[in-house]
Enzyme design. Structure first.
Site, short mmCIF file in Angstrom:
data_model
loop_
_atom_site.label_atom_id
_atom_site.label_comp_id
_atom_site.label_asym_id
_atom_site.label_seq_id
_atom_site.Cartn_x
_atom_site.Cartn_y
_atom_site.Cartn_z
N HIS A 73 -3.62 -5.09 0.04
CA HIS A 73 -3.43 -5.57 1.41
C HIS A 73 -3.47 -7.10 1.45
O HIS A 73 -4.55 -7.69 1.50
CB HIS A 73 -4.54 -5.02 2.32
CG HIS A 73 -4.39 -3.58 2.66
ND1 HIS A 73 -4.03 -3.13 3.91
CD2 HIS A 73 -4.54 -2.46 1.91
CE1 HIS A 73 -3.97 -1.81 3.92
NE2 HIS A 73 -4.27 -1.39 2.71
N CYS A 117 0.83 -1.21 0.00
CA CYS A 117 0.00 0.00 0.00
C CYS A 117 0.87 1.26 0.00
O CYS A 117 1.60 1.50 -0.95
CB CYS A 117 -0.97 -0.04 1.18
SG CYS A 117 -2.34 1.12 1.04
N GLU A 121 -2.90 -8.99 3.90
CA GLU A 121 -3.47 -9.47 5.16
C GLU A 121 -4.99 -9.35 5.15
O GLU A 121 -5.66 -9.85 6.06
CB GLU A 121 -2.89 -8.66 6.33
CG GLU A 121 -3.57 -7.36 6.64
CD GLU A 121 -3.36 -6.27 5.61
OE1 GLU A 121 -4.09 -5.25 5.64
OE2 GLU A 121 -2.47 -6.43 4.75
#
Length: 386
Positions: free
Chosen positions: A361, A253, A363
Protein backbone atom coordinates in the site's frame (compact mmCIF):
# COMPACT_ATOMS: atom_id res chain seq x y z
CA UNK A 1 -17.75 0.70 30.28
CA UNK A 2 -19.18 -2.71 31.09
CA UNK A 3 -16.89 -5.62 30.23
CA UNK A 4 -18.48 -9.02 29.72
CA UNK A 5 -16.71 -12.37 29.80
CA UNK A 6 -15.97 -13.51 26.25
CA UNK A 7 -14.08 -16.17 24.33
CA UNK A 8 -12.35 -16.65 21.02
CA UNK A 9 -12.12 -20.18 19.63
CA UNK A 10 -10.08 -21.17 16.58
CA UNK A 11 -11.13 -23.67 13.92
CA UNK A 12 -8.63 -26.17 15.31
CA UNK A 13 -10.03 -25.89 18.83
CA UNK A 14 -7.74 -23.46 20.68
CA UNK A 15 -9.60 -21.40 23.30
CA UNK A 16 -8.75 -17.85 24.38
CA UNK A 17 -10.54 -16.14 27.28
CA UNK A 18 -11.07 -12.39 27.44
CA UNK A 19 -13.59 -9.60 27.81
CA UNK A 20 -16.12 -8.24 25.31
CA UNK A 21 -15.63 -4.49 24.89
CA UNK A 22 -17.61 -3.90 21.72
CA UNK A 23 -21.07 -4.66 20.38
CA UNK A 24 -22.98 -7.66 21.67
CA UNK A 25 -23.08 -10.77 19.55
CA UNK A 26 -20.96 -13.53 18.09
CA UNK A 27 -19.07 -13.35 14.79
CA UNK A 28 -16.84 -15.57 12.68
CA UNK A 29 -14.06 -14.75 10.26
CA UNK A 30 -10.50 -15.61 9.25
CA UNK A 31 -8.13 -14.49 12.01
CA UNK A 32 -4.99 -12.61 10.94
CA UNK A 33 -2.48 -10.68 13.00
CA UNK A 34 -1.46 -7.09 12.28
CA UNK A 35 1.92 -5.80 13.47
CA UNK A 36 1.18 -2.06 13.17
CA UNK A 37 1.95 0.00 16.27
CA UNK A 38 -0.68 2.65 15.45
CA UNK A 39 -3.48 3.20 12.96
CA UNK A 40 -6.16 1.00 14.49
CA UNK A 41 -8.95 3.14 13.02
CA UNK A 42 -7.55 2.93 9.49
CA UNK A 43 -7.24 -0.84 9.97
CA UNK A 44 -10.83 -1.15 11.22
CA UNK A 45 -12.17 0.71 8.18
CA UNK A 46 -9.92 -0.83 5.50
CA UNK A 47 -12.26 -2.77 3.16
CA UNK A 48 -9.42 -5.24 2.55
CA UNK A 49 -10.27 -6.72 5.97
CA UNK A 50 -13.80 -7.79 5.00
CA UNK A 51 -14.41 -11.31 6.27
CA UNK A 52 -11.46 -11.21 8.70
CA UNK A 53 -10.91 -10.90 12.43
CA UNK A 54 -7.92 -8.65 13.09
CA UNK A 55 -5.61 -9.49 15.99
CA UNK A 56 -3.41 -6.54 16.98
CA UNK A 57 0.07 -7.55 18.15
CA UNK A 58 0.70 -4.14 19.72
CA UNK A 59 -0.47 -4.66 23.31
CA UNK A 60 -2.16 -1.29 24.00
CA UNK A 61 -4.86 -0.07 21.61
CA UNK A 62 -7.12 2.99 21.71
CA UNK A 63 -5.07 5.55 23.61
CA UNK A 64 -5.46 8.37 21.06
CA UNK A 65 -9.16 7.85 20.41
CA UNK A 66 -11.10 8.14 17.16
CA UNK A 67 -11.33 10.87 14.53
CA UNK A 68 -13.55 10.72 11.44
CA UNK A 69 -10.78 12.00 9.14
CA UNK A 70 -8.87 8.74 9.63
CA UNK A 71 -11.71 6.55 8.32
CA UNK A 72 -10.71 4.76 5.12
CA UNK A 73 -14.30 3.89 4.21
CA UNK A 74 -17.80 4.67 5.38
CA UNK A 75 -17.92 1.99 8.08
CA UNK A 76 -15.77 -0.68 9.75
CA UNK A 77 -14.97 -3.58 7.43
CA UNK A 78 -13.55 -6.12 9.90
CA UNK A 79 -15.64 -9.05 11.09
CA UNK A 80 -14.14 -8.69 14.57
CA UNK A 81 -11.29 -7.01 16.44
CA UNK A 82 -9.00 -8.49 19.11
CA UNK A 83 -6.63 -6.73 21.52
CA UNK A 84 -4.48 -7.45 24.55
CA UNK A 85 -5.62 -4.29 26.32
CA UNK A 86 -7.94 -1.48 25.26
CA UNK A 87 -7.26 1.97 26.64
CA UNK A 88 -9.83 3.15 29.19
CA UNK A 89 -9.36 6.76 28.12
CA UNK A 90 -8.43 8.63 24.96
CA UNK A 91 -5.97 11.51 25.00
CA UNK A 92 -5.27 13.41 21.79
CA UNK A 93 -6.23 16.85 20.48
CA UNK A 94 -7.76 15.25 17.38
CA UNK A 95 -9.90 12.75 19.29
CA UNK A 96 -13.67 12.86 18.72
CA UNK A 97 -14.43 9.97 21.06
CA UNK A 98 -13.15 6.75 22.58
CA UNK A 99 -12.57 3.44 20.87
CA UNK A 100 -15.19 1.82 23.13
CA UNK A 101 -17.78 4.38 22.00
CA UNK A 102 -16.80 3.74 18.40
CA UNK A 103 -17.31 -0.02 18.75
CA UNK A 104 -20.74 0.53 20.28
CA UNK A 105 -21.81 3.04 17.62
CA UNK A 106 -20.65 0.95 14.66
CA UNK A 107 -21.55 -2.54 15.88
CA UNK A 108 -18.05 -4.03 15.93
CA UNK A 109 -17.65 -7.17 18.06
CA UNK A 110 -14.35 -6.60 19.87
CA UNK A 111 -12.46 -8.51 22.54
CA UNK A 112 -9.85 -7.30 25.00
CA UNK A 113 -7.80 -9.12 27.67
CA UNK A 114 -6.93 -11.78 25.07
CA UNK A 115 -3.45 -13.34 25.15
CA UNK A 116 -2.62 -11.96 21.70
CA UNK A 117 0.98 -13.12 22.00
CA UNK A 118 -0.14 -16.76 22.23
CA UNK A 119 -2.80 -16.26 19.56
CA UNK A 120 -0.34 -14.66 17.15
CA UNK A 121 2.12 -17.50 17.65
CA UNK A 122 -0.65 -19.99 16.98
CA UNK A 123 -1.59 -18.27 13.72
CA UNK A 124 2.06 -17.97 12.72
CA UNK A 125 2.69 -21.68 13.32
CA UNK A 126 -0.59 -23.06 11.96
CA UNK A 127 -1.65 -20.39 9.46
CA UNK A 128 -4.54 -17.96 9.29
CA UNK A 129 -7.76 -19.78 10.09
CA UNK A 130 -11.43 -19.20 10.85
CA UNK A 131 -12.36 -18.26 14.42
CA UNK A 132 -15.55 -17.54 16.35
CA UNK A 133 -15.64 -14.90 19.07
CA UNK A 134 -18.13 -13.17 21.32
CA UNK A 135 -20.00 -13.40 24.60
CA UNK A 136 -23.13 -15.09 25.86
CA UNK A 137 -22.43 -18.33 23.96
CA UNK A 138 -20.90 -21.47 25.42
CA UNK A 139 -17.53 -22.79 24.34
CA UNK A 140 -18.92 -25.82 22.51
CA UNK A 141 -21.10 -23.63 20.31
CA UNK A 142 -18.19 -21.33 19.51
CA UNK A 143 -16.05 -24.33 18.56
CA UNK A 144 -18.72 -25.54 16.16
CA UNK A 145 -19.15 -22.08 14.63
CA UNK A 146 -15.40 -21.76 14.08
CA UNK A 147 -15.18 -25.22 12.54
CA UNK A 148 -18.08 -24.44 10.17
CA UNK A 149 -16.85 -20.98 9.11
CA UNK A 150 -15.60 -20.72 5.50
CA UNK A 151 -11.96 -20.11 4.61
CA UNK A 152 -10.84 -17.29 2.31
CA UNK A 153 -10.12 -19.54 -0.68
CA UNK A 154 -12.65 -19.06 -3.46
CA UNK A 155 -14.44 -16.09 -1.87
CA UNK A 156 -15.21 -13.03 -3.98
CA UNK A 157 -15.41 -10.42 -1.22
CA UNK A 158 -14.30 -7.50 -3.39
CA UNK A 159 -17.58 -7.21 -5.26
CA UNK A 160 -19.42 -6.96 -1.94
CA UNK A 161 -17.41 -3.99 -0.68
CA UNK A 162 -17.13 -2.17 -4.03
CA UNK A 163 -19.15 0.98 -4.71
CA UNK A 164 -22.56 0.32 -6.21
CA UNK A 165 -22.55 3.44 -8.39
CA UNK A 166 -19.73 5.51 -9.95
CA UNK A 167 -18.77 8.73 -8.20
CA UNK A 168 -16.30 11.50 -8.95
CA UNK A 169 -13.79 13.66 -7.06
CA UNK A 170 -12.17 16.78 -8.44
CA UNK A 171 -8.45 17.41 -8.60
CA UNK A 172 -6.83 19.79 -6.16
CA UNK A 173 -5.75 22.72 -8.32
CA UNK A 174 -5.46 22.50 -12.08
CA UNK A 175 -6.56 19.14 -13.51
CA UNK A 176 -4.11 16.91 -15.36
CA UNK A 177 -6.91 14.65 -16.60
CA UNK A 178 -9.21 11.92 -15.41
CA UNK A 179 -8.05 8.74 -13.67
CA UNK A 180 -10.60 5.93 -13.43
CA UNK A 181 -10.22 3.95 -10.20
CA UNK A 182 -11.61 0.41 -10.21
CA UNK A 183 -12.96 -0.09 -6.70
CA UNK A 184 -12.14 -3.53 -5.32
CA UNK A 185 -12.13 -2.18 -1.74
CA UNK A 186 -10.73 1.32 -2.16
CA UNK A 187 -9.26 3.34 0.74
CA UNK A 188 -9.88 7.07 0.97
CA UNK A 189 -6.20 7.95 1.31
CA UNK A 190 -5.64 6.48 -2.17
CA UNK A 191 -8.06 9.03 -3.58
CA UNK A 192 -6.28 11.81 -1.68
CA UNK A 193 -2.97 10.74 -3.20
CA UNK A 194 -4.46 10.97 -6.69
CA UNK A 195 -6.37 14.24 -6.34
CA UNK A 196 -3.43 16.02 -4.68
CA UNK A 197 -1.36 15.12 -7.74
CA UNK A 198 -3.78 16.96 -9.97
CA UNK A 199 -6.07 14.20 -11.20
CA UNK A 200 -9.83 14.14 -11.33
CA UNK A 201 -10.86 10.67 -10.18
CA UNK A 202 -13.93 8.67 -11.11
CA UNK A 203 -14.44 5.60 -8.96
CA UNK A 204 -16.27 2.75 -10.69
CA UNK A 205 -17.66 -0.59 -9.44
CA UNK A 206 -15.59 -3.77 -9.58
CA UNK A 207 -17.76 -5.20 -12.36
CA UNK A 208 -17.17 -2.29 -14.76
CA UNK A 209 -15.97 -3.48 -18.18
CA UNK A 210 -13.07 -2.23 -20.28
CA UNK A 211 -15.32 -0.60 -22.88
CA UNK A 212 -17.17 1.39 -20.21
CA UNK A 213 -13.86 2.62 -18.81
CA UNK A 214 -12.38 3.52 -22.21
CA UNK A 215 -15.56 5.44 -23.08
CA UNK A 216 -14.74 7.78 -20.18
CA UNK A 217 -11.46 8.65 -21.96
CA UNK A 218 -9.23 8.55 -18.87
CA UNK A 219 -5.54 9.39 -18.90
CA UNK A 220 -4.91 6.39 -16.65
CA UNK A 221 -6.57 3.56 -14.73
CA UNK A 222 -5.93 2.67 -11.09
CA UNK A 223 -6.85 -0.77 -9.70
CA UNK A 224 -7.37 -0.75 -5.96
CA UNK A 225 -6.74 -2.96 -2.97
CA UNK A 226 -9.49 -5.23 -1.67
CA UNK A 227 -10.40 -8.37 0.28
CA UNK A 228 -10.66 -12.05 -0.47
CA UNK A 229 -9.31 -14.43 -3.07
CA UNK A 230 -8.29 -12.81 -6.39
CA UNK A 231 -9.04 -15.84 -8.56
CA UNK A 232 -12.86 -15.46 -8.54
CA UNK A 233 -12.47 -11.94 -10.01
CA UNK A 234 -12.50 -13.20 -13.59
CA UNK A 235 -14.53 -10.20 -14.80
CA UNK A 236 -11.99 -7.72 -13.45
CA UNK A 237 -9.12 -9.72 -14.94
CA UNK A 238 -10.89 -9.61 -18.31
CA UNK A 239 -11.33 -5.85 -17.90
CA UNK A 240 -7.60 -5.40 -17.34
CA UNK A 241 -6.80 -7.51 -20.39
CA UNK A 242 -8.92 -5.09 -22.39
CA UNK A 243 -7.10 -2.09 -20.94
CA UNK A 244 -3.47 -3.24 -21.23
CA UNK A 245 -1.84 -1.31 -24.05
CA UNK A 246 -4.75 1.15 -24.28
CA UNK A 247 -4.28 3.12 -21.05
CA UNK A 248 -1.60 3.39 -18.35
CA UNK A 249 -2.37 0.99 -15.49
CA UNK A 250 -1.33 1.05 -11.83
CA UNK A 251 -2.52 -1.70 -9.47
CA UNK A 252 -1.94 -2.20 -5.76
CA UNK A 253 -2.59 -5.13 -3.44
CA UNK A 254 -5.59 -7.03 -4.86
CA UNK A 255 -5.25 -4.93 -8.01
CA UNK A 256 -1.69 -6.25 -8.35
CA UNK A 257 -2.93 -9.81 -7.98
CA UNK A 258 -5.69 -9.35 -10.58
CA UNK A 259 -3.16 -7.84 -13.01
CA UNK A 260 -1.09 -10.98 -12.45
CA UNK A 261 -4.11 -13.10 -13.35
CA UNK A 262 -4.77 -10.91 -16.40
CA UNK A 263 -1.32 -11.67 -17.86
CA UNK A 264 -1.77 -15.40 -17.21
CA UNK A 265 -0.07 -16.03 -13.86
CA UNK A 266 -1.57 -17.94 -10.97
CA UNK A 267 -1.99 -16.76 -7.39
CA UNK A 268 -1.61 -18.71 -4.15
CA UNK A 269 -2.57 -18.27 -0.51
CA UNK A 270 0.13 -17.29 1.94
CA UNK A 271 0.30 -19.17 5.26
CA UNK A 272 -0.67 -16.17 7.38
CA UNK A 273 -0.40 -13.25 4.96
CA UNK A 274 1.33 -9.91 5.32
CA UNK A 275 -0.50 -7.48 7.60
CA UNK A 276 1.15 -4.45 9.16
CA UNK A 277 3.14 -1.29 8.62
CA UNK A 278 6.68 -2.61 8.91
CA UNK A 279 7.30 -5.04 6.03
CA UNK A 280 10.68 -4.67 4.28
CA UNK A 281 10.60 -4.76 0.47
CA UNK A 282 13.66 -4.81 -1.81
CA UNK A 283 13.62 -2.73 -5.00
CA UNK A 284 15.25 -5.09 -7.46
CA UNK A 285 16.57 -2.39 -9.80
CA UNK A 286 18.94 -0.92 -7.22
CA UNK A 287 18.72 -3.11 -4.11
CA UNK A 288 17.30 -0.34 -1.93
CA UNK A 289 14.84 -1.34 0.78
CA UNK A 290 11.50 0.31 1.50
CA UNK A 291 9.53 -0.26 4.69
CA UNK A 292 5.94 -0.79 3.56
CA UNK A 293 2.35 -1.09 4.74
CA UNK A 294 0.75 -4.38 3.71
CA UNK A 295 -2.55 -6.17 4.04
CA UNK A 296 -3.02 -9.26 1.90
CA UNK A 297 -3.31 -13.02 2.19
CA UNK A 298 -2.50 -14.05 -1.40
CA UNK A 299 0.47 -13.56 -3.74
CA UNK A 300 1.24 -13.75 -7.46
CA UNK A 301 3.31 -16.70 -8.68
CA UNK A 302 5.33 -15.63 -11.74
CA UNK A 303 7.00 -19.05 -11.77
CA UNK A 304 3.65 -20.38 -13.03
CA UNK A 305 4.46 -18.66 -16.35
CA UNK A 306 7.68 -20.64 -16.74
CA UNK A 307 8.66 -24.30 -17.01
CA UNK A 308 10.73 -24.00 -13.84
CA UNK A 309 9.74 -24.36 -10.20
CA UNK A 310 10.41 -21.78 -7.52
CA UNK A 311 13.73 -22.58 -5.83
CA UNK A 312 13.80 -23.45 -2.16
CA UNK A 313 14.74 -20.62 0.17
CA UNK A 314 17.88 -20.99 2.26
CA UNK A 315 18.72 -18.17 4.66
CA UNK A 316 17.78 -14.65 3.66
CA UNK A 317 15.39 -14.24 0.75
CA UNK A 318 17.34 -13.33 -2.39
CA UNK A 319 16.41 -12.22 -5.92
CA UNK A 320 17.01 -15.78 -7.16
CA UNK A 321 13.66 -16.70 -5.62
CA UNK A 322 11.97 -14.77 -8.46
CA UNK A 323 12.36 -15.25 -12.23
CA UNK A 324 14.23 -12.40 -13.87
CA UNK A 325 11.57 -12.09 -16.56
CA UNK A 326 8.60 -14.10 -17.85
CA UNK A 327 6.86 -14.20 -21.22
CA UNK A 328 3.15 -13.45 -21.56
CA UNK A 329 0.73 -12.72 -24.39
CA UNK A 330 1.28 -9.04 -23.58
CA UNK A 331 5.05 -9.29 -23.84
CA UNK A 332 7.68 -9.63 -21.11
CA UNK A 333 6.78 -9.10 -17.43
CA UNK A 334 9.60 -8.27 -15.05
CA UNK A 335 9.59 -8.47 -11.23
CA UNK A 336 10.43 -5.11 -9.64
CA UNK A 337 10.02 -5.65 -5.88
CA UNK A 338 10.50 -8.55 -3.46
CA UNK A 339 9.42 -9.18 0.12
CA UNK A 340 12.50 -9.67 2.28
CA UNK A 341 10.71 -11.78 4.89
CA UNK A 342 9.63 -14.62 2.60
CA UNK A 343 10.94 -13.75 -0.88
CA UNK A 344 7.52 -13.43 -2.52
CA UNK A 345 6.77 -11.07 -5.40
CA UNK A 346 5.93 -7.51 -4.31
CA UNK A 347 5.87 -5.70 -7.65
CA UNK A 348 6.03 -6.14 -11.41
CA UNK A 349 6.02 -4.18 -14.65
CA UNK A 350 4.98 -4.95 -18.22
CA UNK A 351 7.99 -3.90 -20.25
CA UNK A 352 6.08 -3.39 -23.53
CA UNK A 353 3.16 -1.45 -22.02
CA UNK A 354 2.64 1.36 -19.45
CA UNK A 355 1.40 -0.97 -16.73
CA UNK A 356 2.87 -1.78 -13.32
CA UNK A 357 1.74 -2.92 -9.90
CA UNK A 358 2.86 -3.47 -6.31
CA UNK A 359 1.59 -5.87 -3.68
CA UNK A 360 1.69 -3.32 -0.85
CA UNK A 361 0.00 0.00 0.00
CA UNK A 362 1.91 3.09 -1.17
CA UNK A 363 -0.71 5.34 0.45
CA UNK A 364 0.05 3.61 3.81
CA UNK A 365 -2.78 4.74 6.16
CA UNK A 366 -1.46 3.52 8.47
CA UNK A 367 2.24 3.03 7.91
CA UNK A 368 5.44 4.57 6.54
CA UNK A 369 5.52 6.72 3.42
CA UNK A 370 8.59 5.16 1.79
CA UNK A 371 6.46 3.99 -1.15
CA UNK A 372 4.54 7.24 -1.68
CA UNK A 373 6.63 8.16 -4.76
CA UNK A 374 4.90 5.33 -6.64
CA UNK A 375 2.00 7.73 -7.16
CA UNK A 376 4.51 10.16 -8.70
CA UNK A 377 5.71 7.33 -10.94
CA UNK A 378 2.12 6.76 -12.07
CA UNK A 379 1.78 10.46 -12.84
CA UNK A 380 5.03 10.35 -14.85
CA UNK A 381 3.85 7.28 -16.79
CA UNK A 382 0.60 9.08 -17.61
CA UNK A 383 2.45 12.20 -18.74
CA UNK A 384 4.74 10.12 -20.92
CA UNK A 385 1.76 8.43 -22.53
CA UNK A 386 -0.14 11.60 -23.47
Amino acid sequence: MIRRKAQLVTADGEVFNGAAVGAEGVVTGEAVFNTSMTGYQEILTDPSYAGQVVVMTSPHIGNYGITSYDDQSGKPAVSGFVMRAMSRRDSNWRSEGSLAEYFAATGVVALSEIDTRRLTRHLRDHGAMPVALGSGVDEAELKQMAADAPTMEGQDLATGVSTREPYRLDAEGESSGLVVAIDLGLKRDILRNLTTRGFDVEVVPAQTGAREILDRDPVGVFVSNGPGDPEPLEHTAATLRGLIGNKPLFGICLGHQVLGLAVGARTFKLPFGHHGGNHPVRRLEDGRVEVTAQNHGFAVDLWSLTDAEQPDSEGLAGPEMLPTEVSTEFGPVRPTHQNLNDGTLEGMTLTDHPAFSVQYHPEAAPGPHDAGPLFDRFADVIEGNL
